[in-house]
Design a protein around this motif. Structure first.
Motif, PDB file in Angstrom:
ATOM      1  N   PHE A  17       0.800  -1.339  -0.101  1.00  0.00           N
ATOM      2  CA  PHE A  17       0.039  -0.198   0.149  1.00  0.00           C
ATOM      3  C   PHE A  17       0.961   1.138  -0.078  1.00  0.00           C
ATOM      4  CE2 PHE A  17      -3.190   2.986   1.681  1.00  0.00           C
ATOM      5  CZ  PHE A  17      -4.194   2.594   1.010  1.00  0.00           C
ATOM      6  N   LEU A  71       2.734   1.710  -3.508  1.00  0.00           N
ATOM      7  CA  LEU A  71       1.637   1.839  -4.439  1.00  0.00           C
ATOM      8  C   LEU A  71       0.852   3.369  -4.336  1.00  0.00           C
ATOM      9  CD1 LEU A  71       1.233  -0.275  -6.468  1.00  0.00           C
ATOM     10  CD2 LEU A  71      -1.069  -0.809  -5.610  1.00  0.00           C
ATOM     11  N   PHE A  72       0.743   3.830  -2.794  1.00  0.00           N
ATOM     12  CA  PHE A  72       0.019   4.919  -2.803  1.00  0.00           C
ATOM     13  C   PHE A  72       0.892   6.114  -2.633  1.00  0.00           C
ATOM     14  CE2 PHE A  72      -3.930   2.466  -3.117  1.00  0.00           C
ATOM     15  CZ  PHE A  72      -4.671   3.406  -3.545  1.00  0.00           C
ATOM     16  N   LEU A  99       5.234   5.485  -5.316  1.00  0.00           N
ATOM     17  CA  LEU A  99       5.034   5.656  -6.776  1.00  0.00           C
ATOM     18  C   LEU A  99       4.634   6.871  -7.201  1.00  0.00           C
ATOM     19  CD1 LEU A  99       3.665   2.313  -8.402  1.00  0.00           C
ATOM     20  CD2 LEU A  99       5.764   3.601  -8.582  1.00  0.00           C
TER      21      LEU A  99
END
Lengths: 276, 301
Positions: free
Chosen positions: B39, B42-43, B46
């Motif tokens: 998480f 990804l959040f 990135l």
């Protein structure tokens, strides 16, 4: 403490606080309500219940709820991992949790769009799976999840840190397994903080503008959020229309703020009783 | 988090991991770590990496050209100017509000504290709208302002007002709980010993709240420089005149000048990272100093 005042400066400090608060916040906010009061009841209702406006509520409130729910689940896991486990880079991860607070929303907006667009790092893989994220309601969900994450982590984390180990040891010695301890001992203590974090993330998401408009595509009735509709009305010089919608949003925000305040007082009391 | 909690928490974490009764099975721990770090990547990681990758996609030359362009430079100056006015205003307010709320008893204190937090629950778009309703051409003071040739909306004063509104609570909400926790005894002692009010504030209160103050100012500044929605409503988007950095990013992006948009955005991302570094440092310092005062108060007791 009912002692006579020894410290100076009370009238000046309080007077300045009240004047500044009134000039910057209270009087300007009252303009919204006064402006919309020039409308008759029917006119007001006609504006705030127009199909395009209603569908924007559905998008803004619906997706914000979903994003806040996702944040509650992952925020709890995040807070748990940060508090209970030691791993290399934990401090950096901990500091970066606040990135959505610190990163300007416009920057977050264009970064998420580039990431999830058809040719982006994540978008190309999603496209292979037949999912289009950018320029759809799914994109709005991604943006709102991004900006809401710190709220849950930062409200749950201190409560988790403050939790006495004796509670869990007692549960274990009474025969509870780890899952039972979590469900029946830890989760009840955390639940007010979780609820507060959820409400804070929800409140922020509903009003959010900058990070959403780049990735949303902004198609009326499909992916148009309420704050954008206010701006659209303003750009058409429809001040009254913009103001009427703003009243709906403000009433909702103030109700939520009131609930959050109550929740936080409740958390303090419960929390104080358990650890104190 | 107070110091003793922090200290206890470190020993507790060790105890949690040593003690079989309060330790999750290894696979549970591995699963939770994986979910959290995935998480995180990804959040958070990135999107941050994307900003810099996109900014440098066409090379350093394009990157620096985008930053050196006159419109970008005037956006930087305007952003600095707006923050330089808005942050001190809210700093003075924060000090006054915290002094009144933390050091004195009066009726309606809880209500006042809630009202100070109000701007956080208002959508940035509405924060802009309210000043348009007051100072815009159709607004309360609109005709008078036009008559006297004063520009508020689509000009710098409007940008400052909208920024002051959205950053209103930052300093106050850091200082109020901090000063409440510290109590009034030290200041009362100084006054009784004959120090003036200002001297007491300067030599007793200010050193005590130093780290909380810096913390609030840093967060306030980050938001002031990065605000988008509220200033977007009152700016009018006049290039080179009323565009702050975030608005300049939007314009470049909408003109499909992606590399330039991300180059300017990378400046704001660097500011965000700097903010987080200072924030972490201040948290660490605050914990240290509280630790010392904790020890002192334990010795006294």
């Amino acid at each position: 403490m009912k002692s006579p005042r020894v410290l100076p400066g009370f009238p000046l400090a309080l007077g300045y606080t009240l004047v500044y608060l009134a000039l910057i916040v209270l009087i300007p906010l009252s303009a919204v309500f006064l402006k919309s009061a020039t409308l008759s009841g029917e006119q007001f209702w006609a504006i705030i219940s127009a199909p395009r406006v209603v569908s924007s509520y559905r998008i803004s409130f619906g997706i914000s709820l979903l994003a806040a729910a996702i944040n509650t689940v992952f925020g709890l896991i995040f807070a748990w991992v940060l508090v209970r486990y030691r791993f290399p880079g934990r401090r950096i991860v901990d500091a970066l949790v606040d990135l959505p607070f610190a990163l300007p929303t416009a920057v977050a907006g264009i970064a998420l769009t580039a990431l999830y667009a058809g040719n982006g790092w994540l978008g190309q893989w999603l496209q292979l799976a037949g999912i289009q994220a950018a320029f759809t309601p799914l994109g709005i969900l991604v943006a709102l999840t991004f900006i809401g994450l710190p709220f849950v982590v930062r409200t749950v984390q201190p409560v988790l840190e403050d939790l006495d180990i004796e509670l869990e040891e007692a549960a274990a010695s009474l025969g509870a397994d780890r899952w039972q301890t979590f469900l029946q001992v830890i989760l009840p203590v955390l639940s007010p903080a979780l609820l507060t974090g959820f409400a804070l993330a929800f409140a922020r998401a509903v009003g959010e503008y900058g990070s959403v408009i780049f990735i949303a595509g902004n198609v009326p009735l499909v992916s148009e959020i309420t704050p954008l509709l206010i701006i659209t009305k303003l750009e058409q010089y429809d001040y009254v229309g913009a103001t009427a919608i703003a009243v709906v949003m403000l009433v909702f925000s103030f109700t939520l703020l009131f609930l959050i305040n109550g929740l936080q007082i409740w958390t303090h009391r419960r929390h104080g009783r358990i650890t104190g | 988090m107070s110091a003793h909690v922090a200290a206890r928490w470190t020993t507790q974490t060790r105890r949690f991991e040593k003690n079989a009764a309060t330790r999750e099975p290894a696979w549970v721990k591995a699963a939770l770590m994986t979910v959290a770090l995935l998480f995180f990547g990804l959040f958070l990681l990135l999107p941050l990496a994307t900003v810099f990758a996109e900014a440098l996609r066409k090379g350093w030359q394009v990157y620096f050209a985008a930053l050196a362009e006159p419109d970008a430079r005037s956006a930087m100056v305007l952003t600095l100017l707006v923050a330089a006015i808005a942050v001190p205003l809210n700093l003075i307010f924060g000090l006054a509000a915290a002094w009144a709320i933390a050091k004195f008893d009066f009726r309606g204190k809880q209500l006042l504290t809630t009202l100070i937090d109000l701007p956080f629950s208002v959508s940035p778009v509405i924060a802009g709208l309210i000043y348009v309703l007051i100072f815009g051409a159709q607004g309360w003071f609109g005709p008078w302002l036009i008559e006297n040739d004063i520009k508020m909306i689509f000009a710098v004063p409007g940008l400052v007002l909208a920024t002051v509104f959205v950053t209103f609570p930052f300093v106050a909400r850091e200082l109020i709980p901090l000063m409440q926790a510290q109590g009034r005894e030290e200041e009362e002692a100084a006054i009784v010993l004959g120090a003036s009010g200002w001297k007491t504030f300067w030599y007793v209160t200010l050193p005590n709240i130093k780290w909380g103050l810096i913390y609030g100012v840093v967060l306030c500044n980050a938001r002031a420089m990065g605000e988008f929605g509220a200033v977007s409503v009152v700016s009018g988007h006049i290039r080179g005149r009323t565009n702050t950095l975030p608005l300049h990013v939007e314009i470049l992006y909408n003109e499909y000048q992606f590399a330039a948009a991300f180059a300017v955005a990378s400046l704001l991302a660097l500011l965000a990272l700097l903010t987080l570094v200072i924030k972490s440092f201040v948290e660490w310092q605050g914990r240290q100093s509280m630790h010392t005062s904790q020890n002192i108060s334990e010795v006294i007791q």
